[in-house]
Design an enzyme around this catalytic site. Sequence first.
Site, PDB file in Angstrom:
ATOM      1  N   LYS A  22       0.842  -1.213   0.000  1.00 22.15           N
ATOM      2  CA  LYS A  22       0.000   0.000   0.000  1.00 22.15           C
ATOM      3  C   LYS A  22       0.866   1.247   0.000  1.00 22.15           C
ATOM      4  O   LYS A  22       0.641   2.175  -0.769  1.00 22.15           O
ATOM      5  CB  LYS A  22      -0.869  -0.006   1.256  1.00 22.15           C
ATOM      6  CG  LYS A  22      -1.465   1.357   1.619  1.00 22.15           C
ATOM      7  CD  LYS A  22      -2.276   1.361   2.884  1.00 22.15           C
ATOM      8  CE  LYS A  22      -1.503   1.657   4.118  1.00 22.15           C
ATOM      9  NZ  LYS A  22      -1.248   3.064   4.398  1.00 22.15           N
ATOM     10  N   ASN A  23       1.905   1.260   0.832  1.00 21.98           N
ATOM     11  CA  ASN A  23       2.693   2.490   0.995  1.00 21.98           C
ATOM     12  C   ASN A  23       3.682   2.713  -0.128  1.00 21.98           C
ATOM     13  O   ASN A  23       4.407   3.701  -0.151  1.00 21.98           O
ATOM     14  CB  ASN A  23       3.392   2.485   2.357  1.00 21.98           C
ATOM     15  CG  ASN A  23       2.373   2.643   3.483  1.00 21.98           C
ATOM     16  OD1 ASN A  23       1.209   2.951   3.214  1.00 21.98           O
ATOM     17  ND2 ASN A  23       2.785   2.400   4.703  1.00 21.98           N
ATOM     18  N   CYS A 116      -4.378  12.499  12.366  1.00 22.12           N
ATOM     19  CA  CYS A 116      -5.211  11.301  12.519  1.00 22.12           C
ATOM     20  C   CYS A 116      -4.933  10.747  13.916  1.00 22.12           C
ATOM     21  O   CYS A 116      -4.171  11.315  14.676  1.00 22.12           O
ATOM     22  CB  CYS A 116      -4.897  10.283  11.435  1.00 22.12           C
ATOM     23  SG  CYS A 116      -3.277   9.625  11.610  1.00 22.12           S
ATOM     24  N   ARG A 121       0.833  14.646  12.989  1.00 23.72           N
ATOM     25  CA  ARG A 121       1.304  14.416  11.614  1.00 23.72           C
ATOM     26  C   ARG A 121       1.467  15.718  10.827  1.00 23.72           C
ATOM     27  O   ARG A 121       0.758  16.013   9.872  1.00 23.72           O
ATOM     28  CB  ARG A 121       0.376  13.433  10.905  1.00 23.72           C
ATOM     29  CG  ARG A 121       0.263  12.145  11.711  1.00 23.72           C
ATOM     30  CD  ARG A 121      -0.374  11.028  10.996  1.00 23.72           C
ATOM     31  NE  ARG A 121       0.521  10.484   9.976  1.00 23.72           N
ATOM     32  CZ  ARG A 121       0.146   9.455   9.194  1.00 23.72           C
ATOM     33  NH1 ARG A 121      -1.033   8.960   9.316  1.00 23.72           N
ATOM     34  NH2 ARG A 121       0.972   8.979   8.288  1.00 23.72           N
ATOM     35  N   ASP A 307       4.723   0.709  11.989  1.00 21.01           N
ATOM     36  CA  ASP A 307       3.487   0.098  11.489  1.00 21.01           C
ATOM     37  C   ASP A 307       3.321  -1.337  11.957  1.00 21.01           C
ATOM     38  O   ASP A 307       2.287  -1.952  11.685  1.00 21.01           O
ATOM     39  CB  ASP A 307       3.451   0.132   9.952  1.00 21.01           C
ATOM     40  CG  ASP A 307       3.331   1.556   9.444  1.00 21.01           C
ATOM     41  OD1 ASP A 307       3.552   1.779   8.252  1.00 21.01           O
ATOM     42  OD2 ASP A 307       3.055   2.449  10.266  1.00 21.01           O
ATOM     43  N   ARG A 399      -8.550  -0.075   4.577  1.00 15.06           N
ATOM     44  CA  ARG A 399      -7.673   0.917   3.915  1.00 15.06           C
ATOM     45  C   ARG A 399      -6.350   0.265   3.514  1.00 15.06           C
ATOM     46  O   ARG A 399      -5.721   0.682   2.554  1.00 15.06           O
ATOM     47  CB  ARG A 399      -7.371   2.064   4.876  1.00 15.06           C
ATOM     48  CG  ARG A 399      -8.585   2.810   5.361  1.00 15.06           C
ATOM     49  CD  ARG A 399      -8.193   3.700   6.509  1.00 15.06           C
ATOM     50  NE  ARG A 399      -7.342   4.775   6.039  1.00 15.06           N
ATOM     51  CZ  ARG A 399      -7.703   6.056   6.044  1.00 15.06           C
ATOM     52  NH1 ARG A 399      -8.868   6.400   6.528  1.00 15.06           N
ATOM     53  NH2 ARG A 399      -6.909   6.993   5.598  1.00 15.06           N
TER      54      ARG A 399
END
Length: 420
Positions: A22-23, A116, A121, A307, A399
């Site tokens: 994803k990243n 978030c 952030r 993560d 997500r």
Amino acid sequence: MDKLVIEGGIRLKGEVTVSGAKNSVLPILAATLLTDEPCIIKCVPNLRNTNTMLKILRSLGKNSDFDKGIVNITSTKNLNFTADYKLVSTMRASFCVLGPLLGRLKKAKVSLPGGCIIGVRPVDLHLKGIKSLGASVSVESGYVVAKANRLKGSHMYLGGAYGSSVLATDNVMMAAVLAQGETIIESAACEPEVVDLAEFLIKMGAKIKGHGTPIIEIEGVKQLYGATHTIIPDRIEAGTLMIASLITKGDITLKNVLCQHLGALIDKLQEAGALIVKTNGSVRVYLKRRLKPINVTTLPYPGLPTDMQAQIMSLMAVTPGISVITEKVYPDRFMHVAELNRMGAHIQREGPHAIVEGVRELTGAPVMASDLRASASLVLAGLVARGETQVSRIYHLERGYENIEAKLQSLGAKIWREKE
Ligand code: EPZ
């Protein structure tokens, strides 16, 4: 809204294939703004976030189709330089359209991403980097407005209080590839996803050296061209599935995994007593003896990924002994602690540390996901808890994890989706 229901206590066994990262795919899709020519991106995970980025590209003037893991991007008309609030506010990573829009159009108006649940952030490093390339930057009613007559390569230091920044490195790299002259980024992020983006830009005709090290050198070029690229495997999904094997005392083999991207995690899991057997392109994860508690600290790559922090916490929550988890990237990234404690965990937060006292067993409970990786940690806890766990707000999970319940079901988990 849906919830996931999990009947705990089953040992997961079998093979599962890891999806594309994803990243990596998010900044690479943004990078297609740097050319009018068609781009083909393969091994793209079908995620909420991927589809959000495609929506943003369409709002900027790109065409996209996405089928069986392959995304085709083509250009329709002139690019629009404004990325609007409605879309950008739903996904922080959308902020990485700033660099390519500025690089290509010499102007960009991108909504400031919200904070978030894992922290404030800020984007100060992103703005420092593009200013260093000669852009004038202002913040007007929630938008970053950047413009430049021309972008000139420069030598900049991009480290912040918490070390390097992944998306700031991405944004600056994507603005610098079309700038005049040489750019040197010191304290650049070294994550494999930054390397994957650099490799895609090089295929488009960019001149980049040093990606994957803290010093990236970019020689600006006049134009970039279409390219085809295959996304690297998702190391965080791979790490999450490794922990699914260990927490259920199972035996799982992962396909499509690059162990060289998981050095810090594998080192820590082996320290805890996990057996991790690598064969080319796949890895078997299981255990023979009870795991031992470990102390972990998250750091920018090649350190232990932030993560993976929540997932490791779930594993340590059922590992007898005391484990100390220190979060050095997002010191507030502990929303999962309260939820795990509701399942019978004994975890105490002390500032950027969580002291985890392993318990004999967790009990299933209704819990609430708060962010992507916290939701993953609750699913992992549910897999081992006695009884039934219900994880609500699983749009967070969608997500970043492609078909996670199907993957876990294929390994024997009793997990299903219900309407909230
Ligand atoms: C990327 O976010 C990832 N997201 C995050 O993954 C990941 O947790 C993070 O990198 C760290 O590895 C994507 O790649 C889409 P940072 P990013 O800038 O780039 C501070 C997930 O779960 N900072 O590397 O936004 C920041 O507050 C997500 O997949 C500044 O101070 O993270 C943090 O403390 C969550 N100023 C630290 O740097 C800035 O301008 C690292 O953040 C930018 C960041």
